[in-house]
Design an enzyme around this catalytic site. Structure first.
Site: not given
Length: 206
Positions: A128, A89, A12, A66, A10, A14-15
């Site tokens: 995570h 996530d 975001h 999410h 996705h 952090d990905h």
């Protein structure tokens, strides 16, 4: 080992924040994703779309909740009987992602209809390492679950708790047990989607 593709779950940061830099370093690299917000994406996937990477057979599973574009990647190795799913996530060990864009119905469908349908021995790699905090919450709403207690104790001693399996998540993850009496009692709800919504709200405030 040669890098041939990026599988992005996705948008975001952090990905996906490394996508642009990797794309510059590796011209022609295939970058897969679920919508136009994925940096440097070269291939937007549809639900159920399949492709191969060497000996690996990959199926994209749209798992909204999410976000409204999340993709899980179900990967099977042609050379052996192993299978894994990369869940970003959407599904964590013992938990699920916050509902930033999707609805409880979206997350219910993603977890309990799509991912739950995968073989029980499918290894789960989440985005995570939230396992131990997830289990603290899970035990507060499903405290008599012997499978959950045993796995929580086991994971508490591990620096890395992945992979899990789909079977273990079905037995221990409260978001995949929303049809069970213990979760219904904890939430005061009986409809599985309403149970999931209530459990997610409880987790947000835990």
């Amino acid at each position: 080992m040669e890098l041939t593709a990026l599988l992005t779950t996705h948008h975001h940061a952090d990905h996906s924040a490394g996508n642009n830099e990797v794309a510059k370093a590796k011209p022609g690299l295939e970058i897969f994703g679920g919508d136009s917000r994925i940096p440097s994406m070269t291939k937007q996937l549809k639900d159920g779309e399949e492709f191969t990477l060497g000996s690996l057979h990959v199926r994209a599973i749209q798992t909204f909740g999410h976000t409204t574009s999340s993709i899980c990647y179900y990967v099977q190795d042609k050379h052996n009987d192993e299978r894994v799913v990369f869940t970003g996530d959407t599904l964590f060990v013992g938990g699920c992602g916050r509902l930033f864009e999707g609805t409880p119905q979206d997350m219910y469908d993603s977890l309990n209809l799509k991912l739950a349908a995968l073989p029980r021995d499918t290894k789960v790699y989440a985005g995570h390492e939230y396992t131990n905090s997830n289990f603290k919450f899970a035990r507060s709403v499903d405290g008599d679950n012997s499978d959950l207690i045993a796995k929580a104790v086991r994971c508490a001693a591990l620096p890395i708790t992945m992979p899990s399996t789909i079977g273990e998540e079905l037995d221990t993850n409260p978001f995949m047990r929303v049809d069970q009496p213990a979760l219904q009692k904890a939430t005061g709800k009986t409809d599985p989607v309403e149970v999931l919504a209530a459990v997610r709200k409880m987790k947000d405030n835990f």
